[in-house]
Design a protein around this motif. Sequence first.
Motif, PDB file in Angstrom:
ATOM      1  N   LYS A 185      47.491  40.120  29.623  1.00 31.07           N
ATOM      2  CA  LYS A 185      48.131  38.833  29.353  1.00 31.07           C
ATOM      3  C   LYS A 185      49.610  39.023  29.015  1.00 31.07           C
ATOM      4  O   LYS A 185      50.457  38.223  29.423  1.00 31.07           O
ATOM      5  CB  LYS A 185      47.420  38.118  28.199  1.00 31.07           C
ATOM      6  N   ASN A 215      52.871  37.427  30.946  1.00 32.52           N
ATOM      7  CA  ASN A 215      53.800  36.536  30.256  1.00 32.52           C
ATOM      8  C   ASN A 215      55.199  37.122  30.089  1.00 32.52           C
ATOM      9  O   ASN A 215      56.073  36.441  29.550  1.00 32.52           O
ATOM     10  CB  ASN A 215      53.241  36.141  28.885  1.00 32.52           C
ATOM     11  N   ARG A 255      58.866  37.908  30.740  1.00 30.57           N
ATOM     12  CA  ARG A 255      59.854  37.147  31.507  1.00 30.57           C
ATOM     13  C   ARG A 255      61.084  37.984  31.876  1.00 30.57           C
ATOM     14  O   ARG A 255      61.473  38.019  33.024  1.00 30.57           O
ATOM     15  CB  ARG A 255      60.320  35.928  30.704  1.00 30.57           C
TER      16      ARG A 255
END
Length: 185
Positions: free
Chosen positions: A134, A138, A140
């Motif tokens: 995860k 996520n 960036r």
Amino acid sequence: MGADRGRRDPRGRRAPHLLARGDAASGAAGAGKSKGSAGQQASLAQSGGGPESQALGVGAREYDPNRGNGKARINPSILPVGPKSDSLAPPKKPKPEPTSFASAGAEIAYWEKKLDIARKDLTQRTLFLERMKKVKENARTSEQIELAERRGVVVEKNYTDQKQLVEELEQKVARLKEKQRQSGL
């Protein structure tokens, strides 16, 4: 109100250091007001008089030896607890694996206990691996992606190592049970 004037500062607050000399509390106020000069006078009196002579200063205190029981008290939060300690203290040395057991049942119980612990660790490693996936999704920025990749390598290695350990312990326990079953017949 006129007698009260000497007890207040210009802002109207109560000021014990401004008490008049005739008040009952003036002794305490006068002593507080001239503390510095009283200390200087005392040191001058000890040294023999005038300002030109050497002041004695503060004398050394007697040595107070440690009255403990000889055992240092250690903060329990820095003691290592378990294999995954978050403390700064060096980890305790693990006990060596026993080479002989009282009975075959005792040996099986020992390895089953180790297998239970390893399975719990594998459950945690699985959870960490899922969380890491995860985190990778996520991420960036390039820094976050790079950090997630580096952490992911470590998490995956820990997971595979723990999975291999569980498989080895399962095989060992199965062999021991089979050996015990064959010798019992």
